[in-house]
Write a protein that holds these residues in place. Structure first.
Motif, PDB file in Angstrom:
ATOM      1  N   GLY A  40       0.809  -1.229   0.000  1.00 41.51           N
ATOM      2  CA  GLY A  40       0.000   0.000   0.000  1.00 41.51           C
ATOM      3  C   GLY A  40       0.834   1.267   0.000  1.00 41.51           C
ATOM      4  N   ALA A  41       2.173   1.140   0.162  1.00 40.10           N
ATOM      5  CA  ALA A  41       3.041   2.335   0.207  1.00 40.10           C
ATOM      6  C   ALA A  41       3.547   2.653  -1.199  1.00 40.10           C
ATOM      7  CB  ALA A  41       4.209   2.096   1.159  1.00 40.10           C
ATOM      8  N   ILE A  42       2.643   3.095  -2.054  1.00 46.64           N
ATOM      9  CA  ILE A  42       2.985   3.348  -3.454  1.00 46.64           C
ATOM     10  C   ILE A  42       2.328   4.659  -3.896  1.00 46.64           C
ATOM     11  CG2 ILE A  42       1.022   2.006  -4.372  1.00 46.64           C
ATOM     12  CD1 ILE A  42       2.947   1.022  -6.583  1.00 46.64           C
ATOM     13  N   GLU A  43       3.013   5.376  -4.796  1.00 46.98           N
ATOM     14  CA  GLU A  43       2.469   6.642  -5.295  1.00 46.98           C
ATOM     15  C   GLU A  43       1.205   6.366  -6.119  1.00 46.98           C
ATOM     16  OE1 GLU A  43       3.740   9.558  -4.544  1.00 46.98           O
ATOM     17  OE2 GLU A  43       5.414   8.670  -3.451  1.00 46.98           O
ATOM     18  N   PRO A  44       0.218   7.281  -6.085  1.00 49.68           N
ATOM     19  CA  PRO A  44      -1.038   7.035  -6.823  1.00 49.68           C
ATOM     20  C   PRO A  44      -0.833   6.778  -8.313  1.00 49.68           C
ATOM     21  CG  PRO A  44      -1.286   8.888  -5.344  1.00 49.68           C
ATOM     22  CD  PRO A  44       0.152   8.503  -5.279  1.00 49.68           C
ATOM     23  N   ASP A  45       0.089   7.522  -8.965  1.00 50.64           N
ATOM     24  CA  ASP A  45       0.290   7.307 -10.410  1.00 50.64           C
ATOM     25  C   ASP A  45       0.897   5.941 -10.688  1.00 50.64           C
ATOM     26  OD1 ASP A  45       2.595   8.274  -9.153  1.00 50.64           O
ATOM     27  OD2 ASP A  45       3.511   8.730 -11.085  1.00 50.64           O
ATOM     28  N   GLN A  46       1.772   5.495  -9.778  1.00 53.96           N
ATOM     29  CA  GLN A  46       2.361   4.156  -9.944  1.00 53.96           C
ATOM     30  C   GLN A  46       1.291   3.082  -9.739  1.00 53.96           C
ATOM     31  OE1 GLN A  46       5.614   4.357  -7.100  1.00 53.96           O
ATOM     32  NE2 GLN A  46       7.087   4.641  -8.751  1.00 53.96           N
ATOM     33  N   ARG A  47       0.400   3.344  -8.772  1.00 62.17           N
ATOM     34  CA  ARG A  47      -0.667   2.370  -8.505  1.00 62.17           C
ATOM     35  C   ARG A  47      -1.551   2.207  -9.746  1.00 62.17           C
ATOM     36  NH1 ARG A  47      -3.614   4.685  -4.589  1.00 62.17           N
ATOM     37  NH2 ARG A  47      -2.291   3.958  -2.925  1.00 62.17           N
ATOM     38  N   ASP A  48      -1.838   3.318 -10.417  1.00 61.52           N
ATOM     39  CA  ASP A  48      -2.665   3.259 -11.622  1.00 61.52           C
ATOM     40  C   ASP A  48      -1.986   2.433 -12.718  1.00 61.52           C
ATOM     41  OD1 ASP A  48      -4.433   4.823 -10.300  1.00 61.52           O
ATOM     42  OD2 ASP A  48      -3.864   6.701 -11.293  1.00 61.52           O
ATOM     43  N   ARG A  49      -0.671   2.621 -12.855  1.00 59.91           N
ATOM     44  CA  ARG A  49       0.075   1.851 -13.870  1.00 59.91           C
ATOM     45  C   ARG A  49       0.049   0.358 -13.550  1.00 59.91           C
ATOM     46  NH1 ARG A  49       5.915   3.562 -14.248  1.00 59.91           N
ATOM     47  NH2 ARG A  49       5.965   1.890 -15.748  1.00 59.91           N
ATOM     48  N   VAL A  50       0.225   0.035 -12.257  1.00 62.21           N
ATOM     49  CA  VAL A  50       0.211  -1.380 -11.855  1.00 62.21           C
ATOM     50  C   VAL A  50      -1.177  -1.974 -12.107  1.00 62.21           C
ATOM     51  CG1 VAL A  50       0.513  -3.006  -9.942  1.00 62.21           C
ATOM     52  CG2 VAL A  50       2.026  -1.033 -10.137  1.00 62.21           C
ATOM     53  N   ASP A  51      -2.214  -1.222 -11.748  1.00 61.52           N
ATOM     54  CA  ASP A  51      -3.590  -1.697 -11.973  1.00 61.52           C
ATOM     55  C   ASP A  51      -3.816  -2.045 -13.446  1.00 61.52           C
ATOM     56  OD1 ASP A  51      -4.687  -1.708  -9.450  1.00 61.52           O
ATOM     57  OD2 ASP A  51      -5.197   0.426  -9.501  1.00 61.52           O
ATOM     58  N   ALA A  52      -3.379  -1.140 -14.323  1.00 60.17           N
ATOM     59  CA  ALA A  52      -3.587  -1.337 -15.754  1.00 60.17           C
ATOM     60  C   ALA A  52      -2.833  -2.572 -16.249  1.00 60.17           C
ATOM     61  CB  ALA A  52      -3.125  -0.094 -16.518  1.00 60.17           C
ATOM     62  N   GLU A  64      -4.002  -7.340 -17.441  1.00 63.34           N
ATOM     63  CA  GLU A  64      -3.703  -8.184 -18.611  1.00 63.34           C
ATOM     64  C   GLU A  64      -2.486  -9.088 -18.452  1.00 63.34           C
ATOM     65  OE1 GLU A  64      -1.416  -4.668 -21.072  1.00 63.34           O
ATOM     66  OE2 GLU A  64      -3.570  -4.972 -21.352  1.00 63.34           O
ATOM     67  N   CYS A  65      -1.812  -9.073 -17.281  1.00 58.82           N
ATOM     68  CA  CYS A  65      -0.597  -9.887 -17.114  1.00 58.82           C
ATOM     69  C   CYS A  65      -0.827 -10.966 -16.052  1.00 58.82           C
ATOM     70  CB  CYS A  65       0.592  -9.007 -16.731  1.00 58.82           C
ATOM     71  SG  CYS A  65       2.095  -9.973 -16.481  1.00 58.82           S
ATOM     72  N   VAL A  66      -0.906 -12.194 -16.484  1.00 56.91           N
ATOM     73  CA  VAL A  66      -1.182 -13.310 -15.572  1.00 56.91           C
ATOM     74  C   VAL A  66      -0.001 -13.546 -14.637  1.00 56.91           C
ATOM     75  CG1 VAL A  66      -1.701 -15.779 -15.461  1.00 56.91           C
ATOM     76  CG2 VAL A  66      -2.720 -14.360 -17.256  1.00 56.91           C
TER      77      VAL A  66
END
Lengths: 200, 219
Positions: B26-38, B42-44
């Motif tokens: 949970g200690a992640i920047e919001p923009d990085q979190r969005d990139r990880v979510d995206a 699609e990445c198993v």
């Protein structure tokens, strides 16, 4: 389900800001030789530093010595704290340097773990006992990591630190923190897999 | 052909994979979190890695809490070193100064002695001069810092400059330092009105946090 102590305690950013300001105020009082403020700070930090240093050194007596040295440096250098970082980052950076110094004196083997230690904790019934044994296996596996790798894991999962803060504490680039975490995960996974294969 | 299997990873996958531990904690920047979510959508491989990270029982591996007696014992040991440390530092400084003086060349000792004599002469001349009462303009800062209490305050990010000005005037405080790394400002307020200023700031919605930096009276 995630098992991260920091996340489960529900610490919010606002609460962290408030804690940082209160701690900066305490440090300002410590800088003016206020022993009551120092003892308040000591009590607030002792559990976190104890956990961090125990993970780093794996020796109760040594981690206690390093904790004492760390807080002694805080007492002596409090006036040099300039609010350039959070008080907790400043204190943990001192603890990290003190732990490294102590480990270098001991010439700690970097990648040592006794496979029998891992196996001996790997069997048992289900439920709570199983979870506790998983914790034991994790502890034993973490002991197989280098001091740098253990520190990155500890600061991320137990102390809830962001990558940038860990870089400040360990005084290295952010990319180095990511690389250390990458190899720490890989080694941890291998060590846990090793014990998994021995389960009945 | 040597039979080696080569893995081709996109730079994006590699970067996201290295962020997963902080995404999980949970200690992640919001923009990085969005990139990880995206990427996770699609990445198993990253989905599995995240599941593994989240399955680790870190909460079962924390150290047991200490008793108050344990903490007090450790603190007692440290108290002795705090007192000893102060005396030891003074002794060490005197010892180093004495050793440095003995090791210095003769000309350096004469130069230092001359400087000290000159300083003493200047101080004596200043003390014998006639001194007028100090003059202060109304806008000058109070030279007695003991008369000022210091407060640390974090304003809500949505507060306007006009509102900050009004709040400072109402509480009788002024900004003397900041912002710090945590976004805090240091305010100075007359010590006699510090409690009132603290209460006024605390009561305002535009203030997220405020604490007194000065030690309470009598400590």
């Amino acid at each position: 389900m995630a098992h991260f102590p920091i996340l489960q305690s529900g610490v919010r950013n606002a609460a962290r800001d408030e804690a940082s300001i209160a701690e900066a105020a305490l440090l300002a009082r410590v800088a003016s030789r206020d022993q009551n403020a120092f003892e308040t700070l000591y009590r607030a930090y002792r559990p976190r530093l104890r956990q961090f240093l125990m993970r780093m050194t794996r020796q109760p007596a040594l981690s206690e010595d390093v904790l004492e040295e760390t807080m002694l440096v805080v007492w002596q250098k409090a006036r040099t704290f300039d609010n350039g970082s959070k008080p907790s980052t400043w204190i943990f950076a001192i603890a990290w340097r003190q732990a490294l110094k102590a480990l270098r004196k001991q010439r700690e083997p970097v990648e040592a773990v006794d496979p029998d230690t891992l196996r001996s904790n790997a069997s048992g019934p289900e439920g709570e006992m199983h979870r506790r044994q998983m914790g034991e296996r994790l502890r034993a596996a973490l002991a197989g990591l280098s001091a740098e790798h253990r520190a990155v894991i500890e600061l991320t999962y137990y102390q809830g630190r962001a990558c940038r803060e860990i870089a400040e504490i360990m005084q290295c680039p952010v990319d180095t923190v990511k690389t250390r975490m990458f190899y720490a995960r890989r080694r941890l996974k291998a060590l846990l897999l090793f014990t998994q294969e021995d389960l009945p | 052909m040597n039979g080696r299997v080569l893995h081709f990873e996109s730079p994006d996958h590699r970067e996201i994979d290295r962020l997963l531990p902080w995404y999980a904690s949970g200690a992640i920047e919001p923009d990085q979190r969005d990139r990880v979510d995206a990427h996770l959508a699609e990445c198993v491989r990253c989905q599995r890695e995240l599941e593994w990270l989240q399955s680790l029982p870190f909460d079962a591996d924390a150290l047991p809490a200490e008793t108050e007696a344990d903490i007090e014992q450790a603190l007692q040991r440290l108290r002795g070193r705090l007192d000893a440390g102060a005396g030891q530092r003074v002794r060490l400084s005197l010892h180093n100064a004495h050793r440095g003086w003995r090791r210095a060349p003769v000309w350096t000792r004469w130069a230092l002695a001359a400087q000290v004599a000159l300083c003493c002469g200047l101080v004596a001349a200043l003390l014998t001069q006639h001194t007028d009462a100090p003059y202060h303009t109304l806008g000058a800062a109070n030279p007695d810092s003991a008369a000022q209490a210091r407060l640390a305050v974090v304003f809500d990010p949505s507060i306007s400059l006009v509102r900050v000005n009004a709040l400072l005037q109402a509480s009788g405080a002024r900004i003397v330092d900041g912002p710090t790394a945590t976004g805090a400002y240091v305010l100075a307020a007359p010590r006699a009105d510090a409690d009132k200023a603290l209460a006024r700031l605390r009561a305002d919605r535009g203030v997220r946090t405020v604490v007194a930096l000065s030690a309470p009276a009598g400590r």
